[in-house]
Design an enzyme around this catalytic site. Structure first.
Site, mmCIF file in Angstrom:
data_model
loop_
_atom_site.group_PDB
_atom_site.id
_atom_site.type_symbol
_atom_site.label_atom_id
_atom_site.label_comp_id
_atom_site.label_asym_id
_atom_site.label_seq_id
_atom_site.Cartn_x
_atom_site.Cartn_y
_atom_site.Cartn_z
ATOM 1 N N CYS A 380 0.838 -1.205 0.000
ATOM 2 C CA CYS A 380 0.000 0.000 0.000
ATOM 3 C C CYS A 380 0.875 1.258 0.000
ATOM 4 O O CYS A 380 1.475 1.568 -1.027
ATOM 5 C CB CYS A 380 -0.979 -0.057 1.177
ATOM 6 S SG CYS A 380 -2.472 0.887 0.836
ATOM 7 N N HIS A 519 -3.529 -5.275 0.529
ATOM 8 C CA HIS A 519 -2.928 -5.833 1.758
ATOM 9 C C HIS A 519 -2.957 -7.358 1.732
ATOM 10 O O HIS A 519 -3.876 -7.977 2.305
ATOM 11 C CB HIS A 519 -3.686 -5.308 2.987
ATOM 12 C CG HIS A 519 -3.467 -3.847 3.220
ATOM 13 N ND1 HIS A 519 -2.412 -3.367 3.957
ATOM 14 C CD2 HIS A 519 -4.132 -2.769 2.764
ATOM 15 C CE1 HIS A 519 -2.454 -2.044 3.969
ATOM 16 N NE2 HIS A 519 -3.491 -1.652 3.241
ATOM 17 N N GLU A 521 -1.279 -9.384 3.383
ATOM 18 C CA GLU A 521 -1.084 -9.966 4.713
ATOM 19 C C GLU A 521 -2.412 -10.356 5.369
ATOM 20 O O GLU A 521 -2.438 -11.240 6.227
ATOM 21 C CB GLU A 521 -0.308 -8.990 5.617
ATOM 22 C CG GLU A 521 -1.057 -7.734 6.087
ATOM 23 C CD GLU A 521 -1.032 -6.574 5.103
ATOM 24 O OE1 GLU A 521 -0.756 -6.811 3.905
ATOM 25 O OE2 GLU A 521 -1.313 -5.427 5.516
HETATM 26 N N1 GLN Z 1 -2.131 6.510 3.021
HETATM 27 C C1 GLN Z 1 -2.181 5.799 1.796
HETATM 28 C C2 GLN Z 1 -3.531 5.888 1.108
HETATM 29 O O1 GLN Z 1 -4.494 6.274 1.715
HETATM 30 C C3 GLN Z 1 -1.821 4.341 2.012
HETATM 31 C C4 GLN Z 1 -2.824 3.621 2.815
HETATM 32 C C5 GLN Z 1 -2.279 2.322 3.355
HETATM 33 O O2 GLN Z 1 -1.078 2.102 3.369
HETATM 34 N N2 GLN Z 1 -3.145 1.474 3.851
HETATM 35 O O3 GLN Z 1 -3.640 5.582 -0.056
#
Ligand code: GLN
Length: 547
Positions: A380, A519, A521
């Site tokens: 992310c 994600h 994970e």
């Molecule tokens: N802050 C970033 C976004 O909103 C990444 C979010 C995250 O890593 N879950 O896109």
């Protein structure tokens, strides 16, 4: 109709109710039953989505897009049952539903009260989907005696009364403190917490007693007598080296048997514990070790990246190596050269995160991994930072950055290679967002499909060209930089099915460098390690062989 196990805690918090519930779920499955686990949280936030990971640990995201308590992660890791939005509920959500109904006029003429309106709402929530499973396991957050937990305790009391006899049981977790001076385990706090439960009309059927020392038979008998439970329903819970030992450990001390006995299920179906025997074998017979640096912001609290730490452990189990993950504060790399810090690691992981603090350090970690050919997994924000690094250092966009940081600072300082996502497709409709929208529950959340590029590294890893993974982000890599970056060797190897949103990037001329907008994970399990984590650890293992 399902049978219900309610799980409560007393004496102190952090006794591992979530893990115990998850392990019990796994044991009931091993006996051939179907289960669903659910968490009822007394706090007033509508969901944990807006809480800091420092305070509450990681936010676990479900396929259907709910931001939930991290215990749901344990439930999934132990049972493999995908959690749903309805498996996590807080007082905030309950009250908000009740107040919405009041405004709508659903209770016209009535005075709205905790009993029955709030408790009814809780009971309705508890029974959602009960026809689908044999057992519903509902954990109540906090400890007995907390003011805010009372409506939940009252609701489960009523629930038990309304159901046929024998359909609900209560399992209570407590702590037996050890007094070194007298060399004794003390049962009084347990007695008091059960007394507290009984004063609100609840009698535990099973007591799970956490203890750092062996609980003598005599003390078990005493607990049984004073707390009004059967001696074989006093279950010891000793500290374990790994959470994945919990199902076998609880089985050995008779937890699943005690639960089936409490429901009068006789004869109890024989358990098949092969899955957990294999998990323990992989844990305890690792050959070698790899060190992974996790360069992040929330480094003080391990729970902030719970699922990542677990997924790395699973990746190690897939490769029969022990993964030693170490957290490094990204901000250090804003002041100092990352090389001396990162040289001793076989792999680097930059996890998700929010806000600008620490991001320049993450960008430098990505640069180090790219230049020194160290396996890199960016998740992310970790992917977004890898793309910004590429844009700045090889793509010719010297001031590349994310709109997230400009929005936070209230000034325009960067060329937005990562921009605020205003529109995306979900199923067959388009979701729209504006910059000033509410923050709660408005990100691109939950499972979305991605199409992988044939012949890419990720296509090989997944063994598939169509995947779906869970998301939680507001910002997105801008597709318009794709051509410039692909010319430099970065491949946009995963895209949203409409081809508009980059989901995965990878460097071609690198042993293992992958950034994912989702994600992975969250979907990894000890008995089914996520392919990306399994292959990331394999790559790290290959590096460790070279040195
Ligand atoms: N802050 C970033 C976004 O909103 C990444 C979010 C995250 O890593 N879950 O896109």
């Amino acid at each position: 109709m399902a049978r219900f196990v309610f799980i409560t805690g007393g004496v102190v918090s952090s006794l591992g109710k979530g893990l115990t519930s998850a392990a019990l779920g796994a044991l009931l499955q091993a006996r051939g039953f179907t289960v669903r686990l659910r968490k009822l949280d007394p706090y007033l936030n509508v969901d944990p989505g807006t809480m800091s990971p420092f305070e509450h640990g990681e936010v676990f995201v479900t396929d259907d897009g709910a931001e939930t308590d991290l215990d749901l992660g344990h439930y999934e890791r132990f049972t493999g049952v995908a959690a749903r939005a309805t498996d996590s509920v807080s007082s905030g959500r309950i009250y908000s539903n009740v107040l919405e109904k009041e405004r709508r006029g659903d209770y016209l003429g009535k005075t709205i009260q905790v009993i029955p309106h709030v408790t009814n709402e809780i009971k309705d929530w508890i029974s959602i989907g009960e026809d689908e499973v044999d057992f519903m396991l509902c954990e109540i957050g906090g400890t007995v005696g907390d003011i805010e937990g009372l409506p939940f305790f009252e609701a489960i009391r009523q629930f038990g009364q309304e159901r046929p006899r024998g359909d609900c049981i209560l399992m209570h977790l407590t702590l037996l403190p050890y007094l070194a001076a007298s060399g004794e385990l003390k049962t009084k706090p347990t007695q008091h917490s059960v007394k507290e439960l009984r004063s609100i009309g609840l009698q535990p059927d099973i007591l799970v007693c956490r203890s750092e020392h062996e609980i003598p038979e005599k003390e078990r008998g005493k607990i049984a007598l004073f707390c009004n439970v059967r001696p074989d329903s006093v279950i010891p819970a000793y500290d374990l080296k790994s959470i994945y030992e919990a199902p076998m450990a609880y089985h050995k001390v008779g937890l699943d048997q005690a639960v089936l006995d409490a429901f009068n299920i006789s004869p109890a179906p024989k358990p098949n514990l092969d899955r957990w025997i294999d998990v323990e074998d992989r844990l305890h017979h690792a050959e070698g070790e790899v060190r992974v640096a996790i360069v992040g912001k929330y480094t003080q609290l391990e729970d902030a990246y719970k699922s990542i730490a677990e997924a790395l452990t699973h990746g190690g189990m897939a490769n029969r190596v022990k993964v030693k993950s170490e957290w490094i504060d990204a901000e250090i790399f804003e002041r100092e050269d990352p090389a001396p810090y990162l040289e001793g690691y076989q792999a680097i992981l930059v996890p998700g995160g929010f806000g600008e603090r620490g991001t320049e350090g993450k960008i430098r970690a990505a640069q180090f991994a790219r230049e020194h050919k160290v396996p890199y997994l960016g998740i992310c924000l970790g992917m977004q930072m890898a793309v910004i690094e590429a844009a700045r250092n090889v793509g010719g966009v010297k001031d590349a950055g994310s709109e997230e940081f400009d929005h936070e600072a209230g000034a325009k300082r960067f060329t937005p290679v990562v921009y605020h996502l205003k529109e995306w497709v979900q199923g067959n409709h388009t979701v729209s967002r504006k910059v000033g929208d509410d923050k709660g529950g408005t990100m691109r959340l939950g499972a979305y499909d991605a199409a992988l590029t044939e012949g890419s590294r990720v296509a090989g890893i997944y063994g598939n060209l169509a995947i779906d993974e869970r998301h939680r982000h507001r910002y997105e890599v801008d597709i318009k930089y794709r051509d410039a970056l692909e010319e430099q060797g970065m491949c946009f190897s995963g895209m949203s099915p409409d081809g508009r949103l980059p989901e995965i990037v990878e460097w071609k001329d690198h042993p293992w460098f992958i950034g994912v907008q989702f994600h992975p994970e969250l979907k990894s399990k000890p008995f089914e390690p996520h392919p990306l984590f399994a292959d990331f650890v394999r790559a790290a293992k290959d590096v460790s062989r070279l040195v």
